[in-house]
Design an enzyme around this catalytic site. Structure first.
Site, mmCIF file in Angstrom:
data_model
loop_
_atom_site.group_PDB
_atom_site.id
_atom_site.type_symbol
_atom_site.label_atom_id
_atom_site.label_comp_id
_atom_site.label_asym_id
_atom_site.label_seq_id
_atom_site.Cartn_x
_atom_site.Cartn_y
_atom_site.Cartn_z
ATOM 1 C CB THR A 7 8.496 -5.230 8.567
ATOM 2 O OG1 THR A 7 7.673 -6.406 8.536
ATOM 3 C CG2 THR A 7 9.932 -5.599 8.250
ATOM 4 C CB CYS A 65 3.140 -11.603 3.750
ATOM 5 S SG CYS A 65 4.246 -10.211 3.533
ATOM 6 C CB CYS A 111 4.646 -12.828 0.564
ATOM 7 S SG CYS A 111 5.426 -11.238 0.187
ATOM 8 N NE ARG A 156 2.505 0.146 7.648
ATOM 9 C CZ ARG A 156 3.445 0.013 6.728
ATOM 10 N NH1 ARG A 156 3.153 0.071 5.439
ATOM 11 N NH2 ARG A 156 4.709 -0.204 7.080
ATOM 12 C CB CYS A 195 2.743 -7.404 2.163
ATOM 13 S SG CYS A 195 4.028 -7.582 0.935
ATOM 14 C CB CYS A 199 2.097 -10.898 -1.317
ATOM 15 S SG CYS A 199 1.824 -10.619 0.444
HETATM 16 ZN ZN LIG Z 1 4.019 -9.856 1.197
#
Ligand SMILES: [Zn+2]
Length: 345
Positions: A28, A32, A36, A61, A63, A66
């Site tokens: 993805t 995190c 998370c 990137r 999240c 969280c």
């Molecule tokens: Zn997260």
């Protein structure tokens, strides 16, 4: 080692690790904090970062759920993680020196470390040495060389540790069971086919399967470099004991074992062997018994890693709500094993 701790923290969503590290998911490209609430990713897809800047630098990137960029590390966890790194660099440092380097009293560090990592700093140091040692052997360096690299002073001390923890001597542990002689047999049982295999030291595999062919292949895969031969006669006694156990005529199955394992797995397996015939306990109870109530998933992992069905009765561990949960050899077999045991108890 550290990765195992990180992974454990991620899979348990352990809040104490927030800020100590971050994890990114390759599929993805999002990173995190450990706690998370998002779905737990596949372990192979996970990368770890010491801080947000490195995660972002690697193209991940933050999240949105969280908000990893907005948290502050917990100082005790940070100290423990730092202790792990120090132990990984020099595993025989004293507790006092370690405490001094991370700014905690020895007693406090000992307590925190056990709480977060699950074992004492001394044990952790031992495992680190053991891991270096195993890596040394796997990558082909000579046993004595691996031994010195791993910080063992004398070979006798090493052998003590190895026979204790791996259940295998260094010579046989080399390269995926190279030099190891394994004999095995396959028989019919009420749960399909059963395979029992042993090395010179003890039983190294007990597997259930649907066909003899699957079981043959499975064994070759587990010990790719071992010398494997079928020998029904040599395994007769063990097979009989195991079949008697399946029928309920022999409720305690104590047989010599030859297992490769981490110290945590061995502790879990020891605990499993204490569960009486016909009874079940939960993963959470085992975790609690081992003094680490947060280690529920790690306990489940150790159960899944069991290579000797029945002899280490991982089928007697269920979820806290009574659900059967999984079984390496099929949930249906687990169900039937437990039903049989209850009926024969
Ligand atoms: Zn997260």
């Amino acid at each position: 080692m550290e990765r195992d701790i990180y992974w454990k923290a991620v899979s348990e969503r352990d809040e104490r690790f927030n800020g100590a590290f971050y994890y990114g998911v390759n599929s993805t490209r999002i990173y995190c904090k450990p706690s998370c609430g998002a779905k737990t990713p596949n372990r192979e897809n996970v990368r770890y970062f010491g801080d947000c800047v490195s995660a972002e630098g690697a193209g991940f990137r933050a999240c949105k759920r969280c908000r990893p960029e907005s948290i502050k590390p917990d100082p005790s966890t940070e100290a423990v993680i730092r202790s792990c790194r120090i132990l990984e660099a020099s595993s025989d440092i004293s507790l006092g020196d370690l405490g001094e380097r991370v700014g905690l009293s020895p007693a406090h560090l000992q307590k925190l470390f056990k709480e977060i990592v699950g074992v004492s700093p001394r044990k952790y140091g031992e495992s680190v040495r053991m891991n270096h040692f195993r890596e040394g052997i796997r990558t082909g360096s000579e046993v004595t060389e691996a031994m010195y690299d791993a910080g063992y002073g004398s070979s006798s001390r090493l052998y003590e540790n190895v026979s204790d923890k791996l259940g295998m001597t260094p010579a046989t542990y080399k390269k995926g069971g190279e030099g190891m002689e394994i004999e095995y047999t396959v028989a019919d049982c009420e749960l399909g086919k059963i395979l029992v295999a042993r090395s010179k030291k003890g039983i190294c595999a007990v597997n259930f399967g649907d066909t003899g062919e699957d079981l043959d292949k499975g064994l070759m895969k587990e010990f790719p470099k071992a010398e494997i031969s079928k020998n029904d006669g040599a395994l007769k006694q063990y097979l009989e004991a195991i079949l008697e156990n399946l029928k309920g005529n022999r409720k305690r199955l104590v047989l010599p074992l030859d297992l490769q394992a981490t110290s945590f797995q061995l502790r879990v397996w020891e605990a499993l062997r204490e569960i009486p015939y016909g009874e079940t306990v939960s993963y959470a109870e085992i975790a609690k018994k081992l003094g680490n109530p947060n280690a529920v998933r790690a306990v489940a992992g150790a159960c899944a890693a069991n290579r000797v069905a029945l002899v280490i009765p991982c089928h007697r561990v269920v979820k806290s709500n009574g659900d059967l949960s999984g079984y390496k050899w099929g949930k249906e077999r687990k169900k039937r094993l437990l039903e049989n045991e209850k009926a024969e108890r």
